[in-house]
Design a protein around this motif. Structure first.
Motif, short mmCIF file in Angstrom:
data_model
loop_
_atom_site.label_atom_id
_atom_site.label_comp_id
_atom_site.label_asym_id
_atom_site.label_seq_id
_atom_site.Cartn_x
_atom_site.Cartn_y
_atom_site.Cartn_z
N THR A 171 0.82 -1.19 0.00
CA THR A 171 0.00 0.00 0.00
C THR A 171 0.87 1.26 0.00
O THR A 171 2.09 1.20 0.20
CB THR A 171 -0.91 0.04 1.24
OG1 THR A 171 -0.08 0.14 2.41
CG2 THR A 171 -1.75 -1.23 1.34
N GLU A 172 0.23 2.41 -0.20
CA GLU A 172 0.96 3.67 -0.11
C GLU A 172 1.50 3.88 1.30
O GLU A 172 2.58 4.48 1.48
CB GLU A 172 0.07 4.84 -0.52
CG GLU A 172 -0.14 4.93 -2.03
CD GLU A 172 -0.91 6.17 -2.45
OE1 GLU A 172 -1.08 7.08 -1.59
OE2 GLU A 172 -1.36 6.23 -3.60
N GLU A 173 0.78 3.38 2.29
CA GLU A 173 1.28 3.49 3.66
C GLU A 173 2.55 2.69 3.85
O GLU A 173 3.47 3.11 4.56
CB GLU A 173 0.19 3.03 4.65
CG GLU A 173 0.60 3.13 6.11
CD GLU A 173 1.01 4.55 6.51
OE1 GLU A 173 1.92 4.68 7.36
OE2 GLU A 173 0.44 5.52 5.97
N LEU A 175 4.73 2.19 1.49
CA LEU A 175 5.76 2.98 0.82
C LEU A 175 6.19 4.16 1.69
O LEU A 175 7.39 4.47 1.80
CB LEU A 175 5.22 3.47 -0.53
CG LEU A 175 6.19 4.24 -1.43
CD1 LEU A 175 7.45 3.43 -1.71
CD2 LEU A 175 5.48 4.60 -2.75
N ARG A 176 5.22 4.82 2.33
CA ARG A 176 5.53 5.94 3.21
C ARG A 176 6.42 5.50 4.36
O ARG A 176 7.44 6.13 4.66
CB ARG A 176 4.23 6.54 3.75
CG ARG A 176 4.44 7.80 4.59
CD ARG A 176 3.24 8.07 5.52
NE ARG A 176 1.98 7.80 4.88
CZ ARG A 176 1.28 8.70 4.19
NH1 ARG A 176 1.75 9.92 4.04
NH2 ARG A 176 0.13 8.36 3.66
N ASP A 205 2.12 14.02 0.91
CA ASP A 205 2.43 12.73 1.54
C ASP A 205 3.61 12.84 2.51
O ASP A 205 3.51 12.44 3.66
CB ASP A 205 2.72 11.67 0.46
CG ASP A 205 1.46 11.26 -0.29
OD1 ASP A 205 0.38 11.35 0.30
OD2 ASP A 205 1.57 10.84 -1.46
N GLU A 219 5.49 12.93 -3.39
CA GLU A 219 4.19 12.33 -3.69
C GLU A 219 4.37 10.84 -3.91
O GLU A 219 5.19 10.41 -4.72
CB GLU A 219 3.57 12.99 -4.93
CG GLU A 219 2.26 12.38 -5.39
CD GLU A 219 1.14 12.53 -4.36
OE1 GLU A 219 0.14 11.78 -4.48
OE2 GLU A 219 1.25 13.39 -3.46
N LEU A 220 3.60 10.02 -3.18
CA LEU A 220 3.76 8.57 -3.20
C LEU A 220 2.65 7.90 -3.99
O LEU A 220 1.47 8.25 -3.86
CB LEU A 220 3.75 8.02 -1.77
CG LEU A 220 4.74 8.65 -0.78
CD1 LEU A 220 4.51 8.08 0.61
CD2 LEU A 220 6.17 8.39 -1.23
N LYS A 221 3.01 6.93 -4.81
CA LYS A 221 2.06 6.10 -5.54
C LYS A 221 2.53 4.66 -5.47
O LYS A 221 3.70 4.37 -5.66
CB LYS A 221 1.95 6.55 -7.00
CG LYS A 221 1.44 7.96 -7.19
CD LYS A 221 0.02 8.14 -6.67
CE LYS A 221 -0.47 9.56 -6.88
NZ LYS A 221 -1.83 9.76 -6.30
N ARG A 222 1.60 3.77 -5.21
CA ARG A 222 1.98 2.36 -5.00
C ARG A 222 2.10 1.56 -6.30
O ARG A 222 2.56 0.43 -6.27
CB ARG A 222 0.98 1.67 -4.08
CG ARG A 222 -0.40 1.47 -4.67
CD ARG A 222 -1.33 0.86 -3.65
NE ARG A 222 -2.65 0.59 -4.21
CZ ARG A 222 -2.99 -0.55 -4.79
NH1 ARG A 222 -2.10 -1.52 -4.91
NH2 ARG A 222 -4.20 -0.73 -5.27
N ALA A 256 7.22 6.14 -7.16
CA ALA A 256 6.32 5.08 -7.60
C ALA A 256 7.15 3.95 -8.21
O ALA A 256 8.33 4.16 -8.53
CB ALA A 256 5.32 5.61 -8.63
N PRO A 279 6.59 -0.41 -2.93
CA PRO A 279 6.10 -0.21 -1.56
C PRO A 279 6.80 -1.08 -0.52
O PRO A 279 6.99 -0.67 0.62
CB PRO A 279 4.61 -0.57 -1.68
CG PRO A 279 4.27 -0.33 -3.10
CD PRO A 279 5.50 -0.71 -3.86
#
Length: 282
Positions: A171-173, A175-176, A205, A219-222, A256, A279
């Motif tokens: 998920t994006e989380e 990746l964060r 993000d 900026e995050l994208k999964r 990404a 991610p």
């Protein structure tokens, strides 16, 4: 719980081409023991509640869940054509109905007038047929789903347990968190300062600084992204630049797994950057 205890709790009953009476008994038993009940056959569907809807006769799969949910599926699409949420009460029963009950109750003769003799004849020859009815009722708000089967091809009732919850990954989380744990994955010297930092264009993000003290918008994208993600990043960079002092330099970095060729061109045109990162670690 041992495997033998789990096996004892697992219980399945399946009837193929049962009589409606046998199907009714199997469904009622499944509802009583809080099993997952499925029924496939030719049926009509009526819903009355926040709105009203009807489905004429068709081959459909109906699922009654022990939490009170009810789902009606056709042979197309992933979404049910009608459904009831958890918390409903299920009931099943057989009833005798006029053979033409699903048609219009109004009969017209050639001249538009039905004579007394014709009415008596129709009454004498009216046929009834057995119907299996599934009823799912919700009290708040008042909603009622009626599924009427003229024939049933299969009934199944499954008893079991499932205590596990869906575990999402990639998920994006994820990746964060990966970048927060290892900021150097973005670039050496990067320092995260905040997450979900508000701007006039929305929440950033990750907000941070590079080793030269310049502001960085991440900026995050999964998954693989296109021009829309680049436009979103540009809006964040522009909004933050307006918030900061006039001499501030704001970098925008899109993170990404990959981007399209058009997105790469737009990144270059707008002076934005791209870092390829999954991610989760391979």
């Amino acid at each position: 719980m041992t495997h033998s205890q789990q096996d004892q709790e697992l219980h399945a009953v399946t009837l193929e081409q049962p009589t409606l009476a046998a199907a009714c008994d199997a469904i009622a038993d499944g509802i009583d023991r809080e099993a997952l009940v499925t029924v496939f056959g030719r049926c009509t569907v009526e819903y009355d509640g926040r709105a009203s809807s009807t489905l004429d006769a068709g081959d459909r799969h109906v699922m009654l869940k022990p939490d009170g949910a009810a789902l009606v599926h056709t042979d197309e699409g992933q979404q049910p054509v009608n459904w009831q949420p958890p918390g409903c009460e299920h009931e099943v029963f057989c009833e005798q109905r006029d053979a033409d009950a699903d048609r219009s109750d109004t009969a017209e003769t050639a001249g538009g007038i039905t004579t007394e003799t014709e009415t008596e004849t129709e009454t004498e020859t009216t046929e009834t047929t057995e119907i299996l009815t599934l009823e799912s009722v919700r009290s708040t708000p008042d909603e009622r789903l009626l599924v009427r089967f003229r024939n049933v091809l299969q009934v199944s009732a499954f008893s079991g347990t499932d205590e596990t919850e869906l575990a999402l990954s990639g998920t994006e989380e994820d990746l964060r968190q990966r970048l927060l744990d290892e900021p150097d994955l973005l670039e050496p010297g990067f320092t995260p300062l905040a997450t979900e930092r508000d701007t006039a264009a929305g929440a950033i993000d990750i907000y941070g600084e590079d080793d030269a003290g310049r502001t960085v918008v991440v900026e995050l994208k999964r998954r693989r992204v296109g021009p829309d993600a680049v436009s979103q990043l540009r809006r964040y960079v522009d909004a933050l630049a307006r918030d900061l002092h006039a001499d501030a330099t704001v970098r925008g970095i899109l993170v990404a797994p990959s981007v399209t060729d058009r997105a790469k061109r737009l990144l270059t045109e707008h002076g934005l950057e791209f870092i390829s990162l999954e991610p989760t670690a391979a």
